[in-house]
Design a protein around this motif. Structure first.
Motif, PDB file in Angstrom:
ATOM      1  N   SER A   1       0.823  -1.210   0.000  1.00 11.47           N
ATOM      2  CA  SER A   1       0.000   0.000   0.000  1.00 11.47           C
ATOM      3  C   SER A   1       0.857   1.261   0.000  1.00 11.47           C
ATOM      4  N   THR A   2       1.966   1.213   0.712  1.00  9.87           N
ATOM      5  CA  THR A   2       2.844   2.380   0.779  1.00  9.87           C
ATOM      6  C   THR A   2       3.543   2.624  -0.547  1.00  9.87           C
ATOM      7  N   GLU A   3       3.964   1.563  -1.197  1.00 12.44           N
ATOM      8  CA  GLU A   3       4.578   1.702  -2.522  1.00 12.44           C
ATOM      9  C   GLU A   3       3.608   2.382  -3.490  1.00 12.44           C
ATOM     10  N   GLY A   4       2.368   1.913  -3.491  1.00 12.53           N
ATOM     11  CA  GLY A   4       1.369   2.490  -4.379  1.00 12.53           C
ATOM     12  C   GLY A   4       1.019   3.917  -4.013  1.00 12.53           C
ATOM     13  N   THR A   5       0.931   4.204  -2.714  1.00  8.74           N
ATOM     14  CA  THR A   5       0.590   5.556  -2.276  1.00  8.74           C
ATOM     15  C   THR A   5       1.654   6.561  -2.685  1.00  8.74           C
ATOM     16  N   ASN A   6       2.908   6.172  -2.590  1.00  3.44           N
ATOM     17  CA  ASN A   6       3.983   7.061  -3.027  1.00  3.44           C
ATOM     18  C   ASN A   6       3.892   7.364  -4.521  1.00  3.44           C
ATOM     19  N   LYS A   7       3.500   6.373  -5.309  1.00  8.17           N
ATOM     20  CA  LYS A   7       3.327   6.598  -6.744  1.00  8.17           C
ATOM     21  C   LYS A   7       2.165   7.558  -7.002  1.00  8.17           C
ATOM     22  N   ILE A   8       1.081   7.386  -6.239  1.00  4.30           N
ATOM     23  CA  ILE A   8      -0.078   8.279  -6.386  1.00  4.30           C
ATOM     24  C   ILE A   8       0.310   9.713  -6.054  1.00  4.30           C
ATOM     25  N   LEU A   9       0.999   9.891  -4.934  1.00  2.00           N
ATOM     26  CA  LEU A   9       1.414  11.235  -4.532  1.00  2.00           C
ATOM     27  C   LEU A   9       2.285  11.883  -5.607  1.00  2.00           C
ATOM     28  N   ASN A  10       3.123  11.099  -6.243  1.00  7.15           N
ATOM     29  CA  ASN A  10       3.979  11.625  -7.302  1.00  7.15           C
ATOM     30  C   ASN A  10       3.162  12.028  -8.530  1.00  7.15           C
ATOM     31  N   ILE A  11       2.185  11.198  -8.910  1.00 11.99           N
ATOM     32  CA  ILE A  11       1.308  11.521 -10.040  1.00 11.99           C
ATOM     33  C   ILE A  11       0.589  12.842  -9.797  1.00 11.99           C
TER      34      ILE A  11
ATOM     35  N   ALA B   1       1.896   0.280 -15.751  1.00 12.64           N
ATOM     36  CA  ALA B   1       0.887   0.480 -16.797  1.00 12.64           C
ATOM     37  C   ALA B   1      -0.257   1.342 -16.271  1.00 12.64           C
ATOM     38  N   PHE B   2      -0.587   1.181 -14.992  1.00 18.33           N
ATOM     39  CA  PHE B   2      -1.680   1.977 -14.451  1.00 18.33           C
ATOM     40  C   PHE B   2      -1.233   3.399 -14.123  1.00 18.33           C
ATOM     41  N   VAL B   3       0.020   3.545 -13.742  1.00 19.79           N
ATOM     42  CA  VAL B   3       0.574   4.888 -13.575  1.00 19.79           C
ATOM     43  C   VAL B   3       0.417   5.658 -14.882  1.00 19.79           C
ATOM     44  N   SER B   4       0.759   5.005 -15.982  1.00 19.73           N
ATOM     45  CA  SER B   4       0.642   5.639 -17.306  1.00 19.73           C
ATOM     46  C   SER B   4      -0.811   5.921 -17.655  1.00 19.73           C
ATOM     47  N   ARG B   5      -1.693   4.980 -17.350  1.00 19.04           N
ATOM     48  CA  ARG B   5      -3.111   5.156 -17.670  1.00 19.04           C
ATOM     49  C   ARG B   5      -3.712   6.344 -16.924  1.00 19.04           C
ATOM     50  N   LEU B   6      -3.479   6.414 -15.631  1.00 13.86           N
ATOM     51  CA  LEU B   6      -4.062   7.506 -14.862  1.00 13.86           C
ATOM     52  C   LEU B   6      -3.440   8.848 -15.267  1.00 13.86           C
ATOM     53  N   THR B   7      -2.141   8.841 -15.535  1.00 18.37           N
ATOM     54  CA  THR B   7      -1.473  10.066 -15.984  1.00 18.37           C
ATOM     55  C   THR B   7      -2.072  10.546 -17.299  1.00 18.37           C
ATOM     56  N   GLU B   8      -2.312   9.619 -18.222  1.00 18.55           N
ATOM     57  CA  GLU B   8      -2.925   9.976 -19.505  1.00 18.55           C
ATOM     58  C   GLU B   8      -4.340  10.500 -19.296  1.00 18.55           C
ATOM     59  N   PHE B   9      -5.099   9.855 -18.408  1.00 20.22           N
ATOM     60  CA  PHE B   9      -6.473  10.288 -18.153  1.00 20.22           C
ATOM     61  C   PHE B   9      -6.492  11.706 -17.574  1.00 20.22           C
ATOM     62  N   ILE B  10      -5.598  11.986 -16.643  1.00 19.15           N
ATOM     63  CA  ILE B  10      -5.530  13.320 -16.048  1.00 19.15           C
ATOM     64  C   ILE B  10      -5.198  14.363 -17.105  1.00 19.15           C
ATOM     65  N   SER B  11      -4.267  14.044 -17.994  1.00 13.78           N
ATOM     66  CA  SER B  11      -3.911  14.974 -19.074  1.00 13.78           C
ATOM     67  C   SER B  11      -5.105  15.228 -19.984  1.00 13.78           C
ATOM     68  N   TRP B  12      -5.860  14.181 -20.284  1.00 11.71           N
ATOM     69  CA  TRP B  12      -7.058  14.324 -21.117  1.00 11.71           C
ATOM     70  C   TRP B  12      -8.101  15.195 -20.422  1.00 11.71           C
ATOM     71  N   VAL B  13      -8.293  14.974 -19.128  1.00 14.10           N
ATOM     72  CA  VAL B  13      -9.246  15.775 -18.349  1.00 14.10           C
ATOM     73  C   VAL B  13      -8.877  17.255 -18.431  1.00 14.10           C
ATOM     74  N   LYS B  14      -7.599  17.538 -18.251  1.00  9.93           N
ATOM     75  CA  LYS B  14      -7.149  18.931 -18.319  1.00  9.93           C
ATOM     76  C   LYS B  14      -7.380  19.527 -19.701  1.00  9.93           C
ATOM     77  N   SER B  15      -7.167  18.719 -20.742  1.00 10.89           N
ATOM     78  CA  SER B  15      -7.357  19.219 -22.111  1.00 10.89           C
ATOM     79  C   SER B  15      -8.808  19.573 -22.386  1.00 10.89           C
ATOM     80  N   LYS B  16      -9.727  18.971 -21.622  1.00 15.44           N
ATOM     81  CA  LYS B  16     -11.154  19.252 -21.772  1.00 15.44           C
ATOM     82  C   LYS B  16     -11.588  20.475 -20.966  1.00 15.44           C
ATOM     83  N   GLY B  17     -10.678  20.988 -20.176  1.00 11.93           N
ATOM     84  CA  GLY B  17     -11.002  22.164 -19.373  1.00 11.93           C
ATOM     85  C   GLY B  17     -11.703  21.849 -18.069  1.00 11.93           C
TER      86      GLY B  17
END
Length: 262
Positions: free
Chosen positions: A30-40, A228-244
């Motif tokens: 859980s800590t490994e994943g949480t650190n990745k989330i915080l970085n994203i 792969a999920f780090v990349s997926r969520l990062t891509e989704f966030i970028s798409w969200v921002k592009s939509k305003g």
């Protein structure tokens, strides 16, 4: 408005598939994943809400501090992830407030299971995000629940997002298994209908779950996990921002809703 939230808990999911996992290992995953989330979130410059079990917080107070220092909200995910008693509602709230130094306003029941709303109110929570308003075989059938926020027992209920009409859930498993284009389209039409998205994930999704001997998870759970999920969520966030669209902590969103109702 996009509400990103993460259920930070001891990683006990292997128990559901007949596997044992030492407590130290549960915490480390859980800590490994949480650190990745915080970085994203840091890289994206956005804030989110972390629903934490008091059990995890007691053993990893430095992670709670990291969340607070980064400007995120800490809410309650119960005292333990696989054990619940009504008294845990207040106990987890008080423990998380002690560790975080901030008021805990929100609650999410482990595994989105039902919880007595009278007890939620009694424990002093402002909002509850414990409803997935869809049908999930073996878990729940919530087709009779509202799709979007509503009040019940003086507590604002904030269901996780599902698409209009067919109520397709936009939850963590969807983000792993759907083609990214379809996921974006479902998110777009849901946001257009509701004005916001309430999305939730777990830290262990950002680690490698394809370990049959250790976890015994089915393919739909391990698909697109880890990097792969780090990349997926990062891509989704970028798409969200592009939509305003904008991002918000859940407590800040709830505060705006409450003010509009007054």
């Amino acid at each position: 408005m996009i509400l990103l939230s993460f259920d930070i808990e001891e990683f006990d999911m292997p128990f559901e598939y007949g596997k044992e996992l030492a407590f130290d290992k549960q915490l480390s995953v859980s800590t490994e994943g949480t650190n990745k989330i915080l970085n994203i979130l840091k890289q994206a410059g956005i804030k989110a809400t972390f629903y934490c079990t008091a059990n995890y917080a007691q053993h990893k107070p430095e992670m709670i501090k990291a969340m607070i220092d980064a400007g995120h909200e800490v809410a309650s995910h119960g005292y333990y992830h696989s054990d619940f008693k009504p008294e845990h509602l207040l106990q987890s709230k008080l423990k998380l407030e002690e560790i975080s130094g901030h008021a805990v306003k929100g609650y999410r029941m482990a595994r989105m299971m039902p919880v007595d709303e009278s007890e939620i109110e009694k424990a002093g929570y402002v909002y509850n995000s414990s409803i997935n308003p869809t049908f999930l075989p073996g878990r729940y059938n919530n087709f009779n629940k509202p799709r979007t926020w509503f009040y019940f027992k003086n507590v604002l209920q904030l269901p996780s997002s599902v698409s209009p009409l067919i109520r397709f859930p936009l939850f963590w498993l969807s983000f792993h298994n759907l083609p990214i284009g379809l996921l974006k389209w479902l998110s777009k039409i849901t946001h257009k209908k509701d004005g916001y998205l309430n999305l939730y994930f777990h830290p262990w999704e950002f680690t490698d779950l394809n370990k049959p001997q250790e976890y015994n998870f089915p393919g739909y759970v391990v698909k697109n996990t880890g990097d792969a999920f780090v990349s997926r969520l990062t891509e989704f966030i970028s798409w969200v921002k592009s939509k305003g669209y904008t991002f918000s902590r859940t407590d800040e969103f709830v505060e705006k809703v409450v003010k509009k109702q007054q």
